[in-house]
Design a protein around this motif. Structure first.
Motif, PDB file in Angstrom:
ATOM      1  N   THR A  93       0.817  -1.214   0.000  1.00 43.94           N
ATOM      2  CA  THR A  93       0.000   0.000   0.000  1.00 43.94           C
ATOM      3  C   THR A  93       0.851   1.265   0.000  1.00 43.94           C
ATOM      4  O   THR A  93       0.625   2.178  -0.804  1.00 43.94           O
ATOM      5  N   VAL A  94       1.837   1.330   0.882  1.00 40.00           N
ATOM      6  CA  VAL A  94       2.667   2.535   0.964  1.00 40.00           C
ATOM      7  C   VAL A  94       3.557   2.652  -0.266  1.00 40.00           C
ATOM      8  O   VAL A  94       3.751   3.752  -0.810  1.00 40.00           O
ATOM      9  N   GLY A  95       4.117   1.540  -0.721  1.00 40.45           N
ATOM     10  CA  GLY A  95       4.946   1.594  -1.919  1.00 40.45           C
ATOM     11  C   GLY A  95       4.172   2.055  -3.141  1.00 40.45           C
ATOM     12  O   GLY A  95       4.670   2.861  -3.946  1.00 40.45           O
ATOM     13  N   ALA A  96       2.935   1.542  -3.293  1.00 44.05           N
ATOM     14  CA  ALA A  96       2.117   1.973  -4.433  1.00 44.05           C
ATOM     15  C   ALA A  96       1.775   3.464  -4.333  1.00 44.05           C
ATOM     16  O   ALA A  96       1.780   4.179  -5.351  1.00 44.05           O
ATOM     17  N   ALA A  97       1.494   3.962  -3.125  1.00 45.49           N
ATOM     18  CA  ALA A  97       1.188   5.390  -2.966  1.00 45.49           C
ATOM     19  C   ALA A  97       2.408   6.255  -3.243  1.00 45.49           C
ATOM     20  O   ALA A  97       2.294   7.324  -3.878  1.00 45.49           O
ATOM     21  N   LYS A  98       3.566   5.829  -2.798  1.00 43.62           N
ATOM     22  CA  LYS A  98       4.795   6.591  -3.058  1.00 43.62           C
ATOM     23  C   LYS A  98       5.057   6.724  -4.564  1.00 43.62           C
ATOM     24  O   LYS A  98       5.327   7.818  -5.078  1.00 43.62           O
ATOM     25  N   ILE A  99       4.987   5.599  -5.265  1.00 40.69           N
ATOM     26  CA  ILE A  99       5.277   5.618  -6.693  1.00 40.69           C
ATOM     27  C   ILE A  99       4.182   6.361  -7.466  1.00 40.69           C
ATOM     28  O   ILE A  99       4.461   7.103  -8.416  1.00 40.69           O
ATOM     29  N   GLY A 100       2.927   6.177  -7.042  1.00 39.17           N
ATOM     30  CA  GLY A 100       1.826   6.807  -7.761  1.00 39.17           C
ATOM     31  C   GLY A 100       1.816   8.323  -7.649  1.00 39.17           C
ATOM     32  O   GLY A 100       1.523   9.023  -8.631  1.00 39.17           O
ATOM     33  N   MET A 101       2.140   8.863  -6.477  1.00 40.30           N
ATOM     34  CA  MET A 101       2.098  10.318  -6.297  1.00 40.30           C
ATOM     35  C   MET A 101       3.424  10.990  -6.627  1.00 40.30           C
ATOM     36  O   MET A 101       3.443  12.163  -6.991  1.00 40.30           O
ATOM     37  N   GLY A 137       9.435  11.466  -7.313  1.00 41.22           N
ATOM     38  CA  GLY A 137       9.936  11.217  -5.965  1.00 41.22           C
ATOM     39  C   GLY A 137       9.239  10.028  -5.310  1.00 41.22           C
ATOM     40  O   GLY A 137       8.294   9.444  -5.856  1.00 41.22           O
ATOM     41  N   ASP A 138       9.683   9.676  -4.125  1.00 44.17           N
ATOM     42  CA  ASP A 138       9.076   8.564  -3.379  1.00 44.17           C
ATOM     43  C   ASP A 138       9.028   8.896  -1.893  1.00 44.17           C
ATOM     44  O   ASP A 138       9.459   8.109  -1.045  1.00 44.17           O
ATOM     45  N   ILE A 139       8.494  10.066  -1.570  1.00 40.80           N
ATOM     46  CA  ILE A 139       8.561  10.577  -0.207  1.00 40.80           C
ATOM     47  C   ILE A 139       7.197  10.663   0.474  1.00 40.80           C
ATOM     48  O   ILE A 139       7.115  10.874   1.678  1.00 40.80           O
ATOM     49  N   PHE A 140       6.117  10.498  -0.291  1.00 36.23           N
ATOM     50  CA  PHE A 140       4.764  10.742   0.213  1.00 36.23           C
ATOM     51  C   PHE A 140       3.926   9.479   0.030  1.00 36.23           C
ATOM     52  O   PHE A 140       3.682   9.061  -1.113  1.00 36.23           O
ATOM     53  N   PRO A 141       3.532   8.808   1.133  1.00 37.78           N
ATOM     54  CA  PRO A 141       3.679   9.140   2.552  1.00 37.78           C
ATOM     55  C   PRO A 141       5.022   8.699   3.123  1.00 37.78           C
ATOM     56  O   PRO A 141       5.797   8.010   2.451  1.00 37.78           O
ATOM     57  N   SER A 142       5.281   9.069   4.377  1.00 36.90           N
ATOM     58  CA  SER A 142       6.545   8.747   5.025  1.00 36.90           C
ATOM     59  C   SER A 142       6.604   7.257   5.345  1.00 36.90           C
ATOM     60  O   SER A 142       5.786   6.735   6.116  1.00 36.90           O
ATOM     61  N   ASP A 195       3.859  14.562   4.824  1.00 38.51           N
ATOM     62  CA  ASP A 195       4.310  13.176   4.631  1.00 38.51           C
ATOM     63  C   ASP A 195       4.144  12.362   5.902  1.00 38.51           C
ATOM     64  O   ASP A 195       3.720  11.198   5.870  1.00 38.51           O
ATOM     65  N   VAL A 196       4.495  12.987   7.026  1.00 38.14           N
ATOM     66  CA  VAL A 196       4.410  12.294   8.308  1.00 38.14           C
ATOM     67  C   VAL A 196       2.955  12.042   8.682  1.00 38.14           C
ATOM     68  O   VAL A 196       2.594  10.954   9.161  1.00 38.14           O
ATOM     69  N   LEU A 197       2.090  13.025   8.454  1.00 35.10           N
ATOM     70  CA  LEU A 197       0.668  12.842   8.755  1.00 35.10           C
ATOM     71  C   LEU A 197       0.090  11.678   7.950  1.00 35.10           C
ATOM     72  O   LEU A 197      -0.626  10.828   8.496  1.00 35.10           O
ATOM     73  N   LEU A 198       0.404  11.632   6.671  1.00 32.35           N
ATOM     74  CA  LEU A 198      -0.110  10.551   5.841  1.00 32.35           C
ATOM     75  C   LEU A 198       0.522   9.210   6.214  1.00 32.35           C
ATOM     76  O   LEU A 198      -0.115   8.163   6.103  1.00 32.35           O
ATOM     77  N   GLY A 199       1.772   9.217   6.664  1.00 35.57           N
ATOM     78  CA  GLY A 199       2.409   7.980   7.114  1.00 35.57           C
ATOM     79  C   GLY A 199       1.737   7.408   8.346  1.00 35.57           C
ATOM     80  O   GLY A 199       1.547   6.184   8.454  1.00 35.57           O
ATOM     81  N   TRP A 200       1.370   8.273   9.306  1.00 34.29           N
ATOM     82  CA  TRP A 200       0.646   7.790  10.477  1.00 34.29           C
ATOM     83  C   TRP A 200      -0.676   7.146  10.081  1.00 34.29           C
ATOM     84  O   TRP A 200      -1.027   6.066  10.560  1.00 34.29           O
ATOM     85  N   VAL A 201      -1.403   7.802   9.210  1.00 32.00           N
ATOM     86  CA  VAL A 201      -2.710   7.282   8.798  1.00 32.00           C
ATOM     87  C   VAL A 201      -2.550   5.987   8.002  1.00 32.00           C
ATOM     88  O   VAL A 201      -3.331   5.036   8.171  1.00 32.00           O
ATOM     89  N   ALA A 202      -1.535   5.910   7.143  1.00 32.30           N
ATOM     90  CA  ALA A 202      -1.319   4.691   6.349  1.00 32.30           C
ATOM     91  C   ALA A 202      -0.996   3.500   7.241  1.00 32.30           C
ATOM     92  O   ALA A 202      -1.493   2.383   7.018  1.00 32.30           O
ATOM     93  N   GLY A 203      -0.165   3.700   8.259  1.00 34.94           N
ATOM     94  CA  GLY A 203       0.134   2.608   9.179  1.00 34.94           C
ATOM     95  C   GLY A 203      -1.073   2.187   9.989  1.00 34.94           C
ATOM     96  O   GLY A 203      -1.292   0.988  10.227  1.00 34.94           O
ATOM     97  N   LEU A 204      -1.898   3.161  10.402  1.00 39.22           N
ATOM     98  CA  LEU A 204      -3.099   2.829  11.165  1.00 39.22           C
ATOM     99  C   LEU A 204      -4.101   2.049  10.314  1.00 39.22           C
ATOM    100  O   LEU A 204      -4.783   1.151  10.814  1.00 39.22           O
ATOM    101  N   LEU A 205      -4.189   2.371   9.026  1.00 38.73           N
ATOM    102  CA  LEU A 205      -5.081   1.618   8.137  1.00 38.73           C
ATOM    103  C   LEU A 205      -4.671   0.149   8.056  1.00 38.73           C
ATOM    104  O   LEU A 205      -5.533  -0.746   8.019  1.00 38.73           O
TER     105      LEU A 205
END
Length: 335
Positions: free
Chosen positions: A129-137, A157-162, A213-223
Motif C-alpha cells: 500500500t505505501v509503496g504503491a502510494a509513493k510511486i503513484g504520487m 519522488g518517493d517521499i509521500f507518505p513517510s 508526509d508524516v501525517l499521511l504515514g501515520w494514517v497509512a500505518g493505522l489503516l
C-alpha cells in the motif's frame, strides 16, 4: 540405590516450555467488528483528505514550506546526534529483526505460528500500500524541492507518505495487536503511538520529509493495523498448511514418534536379591588390587603401548625385544 538426575536451569526451562498448551485459551483473535469498520472508514476518509489538500496546494503545503524554512536541525543542533539514532526505530530492517525475534520467541513458547505470520502479513500489506502510494504520487522531498510553494507532486519522488512513520506505526503497533490481555494492549498501544510520533517528528527535524508526509504515514500505518482482522482467516489457513506440511515431511523421513508400550509389554524391573552374610564376608576378605595399579600383569612404562580411541599411536616394530625374553643375535652386516 536410586540416583536422581541433576537438572540444570536450562533443562528446567525446556521442561516448563514443554508443558505449555498448544494454543493458550486466553489469547483471542481480533474480529472485524462494526466499531472497527467505522474507525477504518473514518481513517480512510482522513487519508484521502490529506492527499487532496496536498494535491490542490492548500494551507497544508504552505505549512510544509514554513517548517522546512524554519530548519529545526539548525535551531536545535544539540539533539542532532540523538535524533540520528532515534530515527532508526522507523527503519524497516532493524525494527523488523527486533520485533521478529520477540514474536519468534512467543511463537515457540505458545506452539503457534500466528505471531510471526501476522507480522509478515502486516509488513507485506504495508509495503504494497505505501509503496504503491509513493510511486503513484511521486512527490519530491524537502532537500530536492524545485519551486518554492509547490506541492512537488508527480516529479518522480518517493517521499509521500513517510515510510519511516508508517513502518513505526505497524511494526510497534503489531505488539499491541497481538497482546494477550486488555491491559497489555492499552500499554503497548500507548508506547507504539509515542514511538511512531517521535519517529515522524524526527524525520521532519532532519528535513527528510514534509510535515504532510508524516501525517499521511501515520494514517497509512493505522489503516494497515485496522484492516488486519480481515486477514486472520488467511493467516489461520496458512498456519494449518505449514503444520500439515511439517507432519508430511516427518512421516516421509520416518521421524514418527514411537508408540507407547502396552501394560503387557512394559518391562518389569526386578529388585536385586540381598546378599547373604557369607557372601558379604567373602567379598570383604577377598584381596583387592591397589587403586594405582592397572588390572592384569604389571609392565614397565617403556613396554606399554599408548592407546587412543582409534587405536595404538606407536608404529609396529618387528625388531623390538621385549624385556624378559631371549632372542638370537642378529647377524652383522657390512665388512
Amino acid at each position: 540405590m536410586r540416583t536422581e538426575l541433576n537438572l540444570t536451569r536450562l533443562d528446567r526451562v525446556f521442561a516448563r516450555l514443554d508443558r505449555e498448551p498448544e494454543r493458550p485459551a486466553h489469547i483471542d483473535v481480533p474480529k472485524m467488528s462494526r466499531h472497527r469498520v467505522a474507525l477504518l472508514a473514518g481513517t480512510l476518509a482522513f487519508y484521502l483528505a490529506i492527499v487532496w489538500l496536498v494535491v490542490i496546494t492548500s494551507w497544508l503545503v504552505r505549512l510544509d514550506w514554513q517548517v522546512m524554512f524554519f530548519r529545526p536541525y539548525q535551531q536545535w543542533a544539540g539533539i542532532h546526534w540523538f535524533v540520528d539514532y532515534y530515527v532508526v526505530l522507523g527503519q524497516r530492517g532493524p525494527t523488523a529483526v527486533m520485533v521478529a525475534a520477540w514474536l519468534g520467541w512467543r511463537s515457540w513458547r505458545q506452539h503457534t505460528l500466528r505471531p510471526l505470520l501476522t507480522l509478515g502479513a502486516s509488513l507485506l500489506l504495508l509495503n504494497i500500500t505505501v509503496g504503491a502510494a509513493k510511486i503513484g504520487m511521486g512527490r519530491l522531498g524537502p532537500h530536492y524541492a524545485t519551486a518554492i510553494g509547490s506541492n512537488e507532486m508527480g516529479l518522480g519522488g518517493d517521499i509521500f507518505p513517510s515510510g519511516h512513520t508508517a513502518n513505526a506505526v505497524v511494526t510497534w503497533g503489531i505488539l499491541a495487536y497481538l497482546a494477550s490481555t486488555p491491559r497489555a494492549r492499552r500499554w503497548l498501544s500507548a508506547v507504539s503511538a509515542v514511538t511512531s510520533l517521535g519517529v515522524g517528528m524526527a524525520t521532519v527535524y532532519l528535513g527528510t520529509h514534509w510535515l504532510s508526509d508524516v501525517l499521511l504515514g501515520w494514517v497509512a500505518g493505522l489503516l494497515v493495523l485496522l484492516a488486519l482482522p480481515w486477514f486472520e482467516p488467511l493467516i489461520a489457513r496458512a498456519e494449518v498448511g505449514i503444520f500439515d506440511l511439517r507432519d508430511r515431511w516427518r512421516a516421509r523421513d520416518g521421524m514418527t514418534a514411537p508408540a507407547p508400550l502396552s501394560p503387557v509389554e512394559t518391562p518389569v524391573r526386578l529388585k536385586p536379591r540381598p546378599a547373604s552374610q557369607n557372601e558379604t564376608a567373602a567379598r570383604a576378605a577377598a584381596p583387592r588390587a591397589p587403586v594405582y595399579l592397572a588390572p592384569g600383569p604389571h609392565t614397565a612404562r617403556s613396554e606399554r603401548t599408548p592407546v587412543t580411541p582409534v587405536g595404538s599411536r606407536r608404529p609396529p616394530q618387528t625388531d623390538r625385544i621385549v624385556r624378559g625374553t631371549t632372542s638370537t643375535a642378529r647377524p652383522l652386516t657390512g665388512g
